[in-house]
Design an enzyme around this catalytic site. Structure first.
Site, PDB file in Angstrom:
ATOM      1  N   ASN A 138       0.831  -1.220   0.000  1.00 44.33           N
ATOM      2  CA  ASN A 138       0.000   0.000   0.000  1.00 44.33           C
ATOM      3  C   ASN A 138       0.856   1.257   0.000  1.00 44.33           C
ATOM      4  OD1 ASN A 138       0.868  -0.453   2.618  1.00 44.33           O
ATOM      5  ND2 ASN A 138      -0.950   0.438   3.555  1.00 44.33           N
ATOM      6  N   ASP A 141      -3.432  -5.288   1.971  1.00 45.77           N
ATOM      7  CA  ASP A 141      -3.300  -4.849   3.370  1.00 45.77           C
ATOM      8  C   ASP A 141      -3.390  -3.339   3.517  1.00 45.77           C
ATOM      9  OD1 ASP A 141      -2.753  -5.032   6.198  1.00 45.77           O
ATOM     10  OD2 ASP A 141      -0.825  -4.134   5.711  1.00 45.77           O
ATOM     11  N   ASP A 199       3.743  -5.267  11.880  1.00 39.93           N
ATOM     12  CA  ASP A 199       2.916  -4.270  11.188  1.00 39.93           C
ATOM     13  C   ASP A 199       3.552  -2.876  11.340  1.00 39.93           C
ATOM     14  OD1 ASP A 199       0.969  -3.025   9.727  1.00 39.93           O
ATOM     15  OD2 ASP A 199      -0.667  -3.387  11.145  1.00 39.93           O
TER      16      ASP A 199
END
Lengths: 340, 449
Positions: free
Chosen positions: B95, B153, B307
């Site tokens: 992303n 994601d 993350d």
């Protein structure tokens, strides 16, 4: 006895008197102690008496030379005006930042706007903002007192203090009263601040409204949550109807106005379930004939205009508490700042 | 030819069922042999007495912000942060701006990372064109270009039909599908929906927003015999679904982040709704956190991934509902997890499995093992070293962590990639006074708010 007289002083001195800890900001009822809340209400009562009797306390203009800025990102009639009136009554100068004509329209960030106002010599900021937590955010960025004039679905502490003062005047006490708050509880900053404050002061708080508008039990302190409006109204000493937000009805999150009125709207018959000297409150602005029957507004049990009048006294107390007696910063030390 | 001997450390390598004090010989960038009291024979010796010697850690989930947002992170800074955190391999999410949704961009990023990053960088390519959730990308070509997984994601795949087609296509080319589970019609808030959000009036994101989409994708995977990997599991409901799916033989793996393992919505409130406590999925309830710890311990949740989501201060320092989602994690993961969970919740071996062997297996990477012949990616951890997390000393370009000022035990002291040291903790205490001040400020801030 002589032994105890010669005992050394305790290592930790008790706090002098029972004076509540000094307030730096008023961001919400959450975080306020009962003694702080009671002190604010007591001060509001004396300012109201002083205004009525034109007493000397006011002629001394206790906040002369201080500057208060109201910054409202959402519309307001009562809150903003009463802060301006309260400031003037204390001898302070109140200025409104016209958000719709300010650099906010050029995309200026909230922190930059607020820090600019502080640099221009503001002594306190009253902030209303659509984002929950905006007042806490402002307090992190400013060294001057921040007063929450309503943040998103968070809190509206001066409204709750105003309502508590009105209840005190009408009923002589808050402790032990049954208070019913009706409407879109979950998304109401007025309901949240009122539920927290009235419980802090010893009232028994009941919350009722459409299912989707109720908070989970325990979220608003110890307030009882019920889908049964009549259960909340039964024997209530205070009934507070919340304003229906039409934009939420438009999105289908609340029943449409007609359905809302028939199920949740208050009329004279509903008040018969309550205590005979029930006090009807509404934070305004009222959608007549939606949450409250229009005729009830003229009923002697309705205290809506008294609420508004008390709003000035409460805001005087808040401003004086935060800025008086050396609170905030002294204007004289910043008198070389740009003129307004 | 380089020749290194890592001597006397406790080698913890789940891939070989090893937990023993051994020497590790490295030659030509690969593990040459493991053994007791190996003869240095001219090797450069690294004394590892008292340290853990583990296969290089693998972070299956990071955001490196390249291309497009290099003011938040770039391949050099993100790679240095990974090395400092003990990670020798990271998998970056697509992303970016523009997204990594075609062959050229994936190849470009891998080539650029080889030049600029001290650690190995693999790419998870976009599942849909432009991450728009309408049209699948070219999975076979992306795999040929080096992509190790496909995912949107950051966004859910809202269209169940598209997810179904993605599972079919991915199974055909044997690429894992990484699921960001968040039903958009139930989401849209700023924090976990529960008692804390209701008390504060903060708009909430219910646990069910995650769980309903996980349920959907597990059922699709079962019907198709496909494989799914559930990203950043945050809720007890999700854990229960994954446990059910594994019992049924559905091919599912799952990850959890250190922040979801350690923090809850109560911490968000205690921070005064500071943007550094905001991420998606949100920090959930204590009950959810307990479920995550149990699930990681018993293997229902396979691995830990950070993350790592760097953000500029301007995107974080905003009223809570307006602050960006995401926290950095590469430089704090080992310490916060080790400190809080080892050995109470996780054995040292399970810890290494969750951070190295496991993620390498989930994504099919040549990593996560010190077997002779494997690339010499090695992490040396001092399990007893105490320190204070100081974001000012991060290698990352971003500082958005909820762990600032936290006193922790356990620290990465050396990281090797292909036998080359890419990180070595300088000796001596790290600016103790500044760190102490930070710890005090953090403690005072939490108490006062």
């Amino acid at each position: 006895m002589s032994l105890s007289l010669s005992m050394p002083a305790p290592a930790v001195m008790p706090a002098p008197g029972d004076a509540p800890p000094a307030l730096r900001h008023l961001l919400g009822i959450r975080g306020l102690t009962r003694s702080q809340a009671e002190a604010l209400l007591a001060e509001a009562r004396s300012w109201k008496a002083a205004r009525a009797g034109r007493l000397q306390a006011l002629s001394r203009r206790p906040l002369a030379g201080r500057r208060i800025v109201t910054v409202f990102y959402e519309p307001s009639t009562r809150t903003m005006t009463s802060f301006h009136v309260a400031a003037a009554a204390l001898g302070a100068e109140a200025v409104d930042l016209p958000v719709s004509r300010s650099s906010v329209q050029k995309g200026e960030r909230l922190d930059d706007t607020l820090e600019t106002l502080e640099s221009l010599g503001a002594d306190a900021v009253v902030l209303r903002h659509p984002q929950t937590g905006a007042a806490h955010y402002a307090a992190r960025h400013l060294s001057i007192p921040v007063i929450n004039g309503g943040d998103g679905t968070g809190e509206h502490p001066t409204q709750a203090l105003t309502d508590a003062l009105t209840i005190l005047e009408r009923r002589g006490r808050v402790a032990g009263l049954k208070v019913a708050i009706l409407g879109d509880i979950r998304h109401s900053r007025v309901a949240r601040s009122n539920a927290l404050l009235l419980e802090l002061l010893g009232a028994e708080v009941w919350l009722s409204g459409p299912a989707a508008a109720l908070p989970p039990a325990g979220a608003f302190g110890g307030a009882r949550v019920t889908l049964n409006r009549d259960e909340a109204l039964e024997g209530a000493d205070v009934v507070m109807a919340l304003r229906v937000q039409r934009e939420r009805q438009a999105r289908g999150l609340l029943p449409p106005p007609g359905a809302y009125r028939s199920r949740w709207g208050l009329d004279a018959r509903d008040l018969e379930r309550c205590s005979p000297d029930v006090v009807l409150l509404h934070p305004g602005p009222v959608n007549r004939d939606v949450e409250v029957d229009g005729r009830l507004l003229e009923d002697p049990r309705c205290a809506v205009l008294q609420q508004v009048a008390n709003g000035v006294a409460v805001r005087m107390a808040v401003l004086h508490t935060l800025l008086g007696q050396g609170g905030g910063r002294s204007w004289s030390t910043c008198s070389s700042a740009a003129g307004w | 030819m380089e020749h290194l001997l890592i001597r006397g450390g406790l080698v913890i390598d789940p891939s070989q069922d090893l937990e023993d004090v051994l020497d590790v010989r490295i030659r030509g960038g690969r593990v040459a042999e493991l053994g007791r009291d190996l003869d240095p024979g001219g090797a450069q010796v690294v004394d590892a007495a008292g340290l853990w010697v583990t296969p290089g850690l693998v972070d299956a989930h990071v955001h490196l912000r390249v291309p497009g947002e290099t003011h938040k992170e770039d391949l050099a800074s993100g790679g240095a942060a990974a090395a400092a955190g003990g990670f020798t391999t990271v998998v970056c999410m697509p992303n970016t701006r523009p997204p990594l949704d075609d062959v050229i961009r994936v190849e470009w990023l891998r080539w650029k990372a080889q030049e600029q990053s001290p650690v190995r960088v693999h790419v998870a390519a976009a599942l849909s064109r432009g991450l728009e959730g309408t049209e699948l990308t070219a999975f076979a070509e992306l795999k040929a270009a080096g992509a190790v997984a496909v995912t949107d994601d950051g966004r859910p795949v809202a269209d169940a039909g598209l997810m179904r087609r993605a599972l079919v296509e991915a199974a055909a080319v044997d690429l894992p599908v990484l699921v960001h589970a968040e039903e958009p019609a139930l989401s849209g808030g700023a924090m976990h929906e529960g008692a804390v959000s209701a008390a504060a009036g903060m708009p909430g994101i219910p646990a069910a927003a995650e769980a309903v989409m996980v349920a959907r994708d597990l059922l699709l995977a079962e019907a198709l015999g496909a494989r799914v990997h559930i990203l950043h599991v945050s809720a007890r409901q999700t854990v229960d679904l994954i446990r059910w799916a594994k019992d049924r033989g559905i091919r599912v793996t799952a990850e959890v982040t250190p922040h979801h393992l350690l923090l809850t919505d109560e911490d968000v409130a205690a921070s005064g709704f500071d943007g550094d406590w905001k991420m998606n999925p949100p920090l959930r309830s204590e009950d959810d956190r307990q479920a995550l710890m149990e699930a990681l311990a018993d293997g229902t949740v396979d691995i830990i991934a950070t993350d790592h989501a760097p953000h500029h201060r301007d995107d974080k320092d905003l009223p809570f509902p307006e602050a960006a989602f995401g926290v950095v994690g590469l430089e704090t993961a080992v310490a916060v997890v080790l400190d809080a969970m080892v050995p109470g919740v996780l054995s040292p071996r399970r810890f290494v499995e969750a951070l190295s062997t496991g993620p390498a297996q989930v994504l099919g990477l040549e990593a996560g093992s010190l077997r002779p012949g494997m690339p010499a990616d090695v992490t040396l951890i001092d399990p007893n070293r105490e320190w204070i997390i100081d974001p000012a000393r991060f290698r990352s370009r971003s500082r958005n962590t909820p762990f600032a000022g936290r006193r922790v035990r356990g620290r990465v002291v050396r990281t090797l990639v292909g036998g080359r040291t890419v990180f070595c903790l300088e000796d001596g205490p790290a600016a103790p006074r500044a760190a102490e001040r930070l710890a005090r400020a953090a403690a005072a801030g939490r108490a006062g708010r």
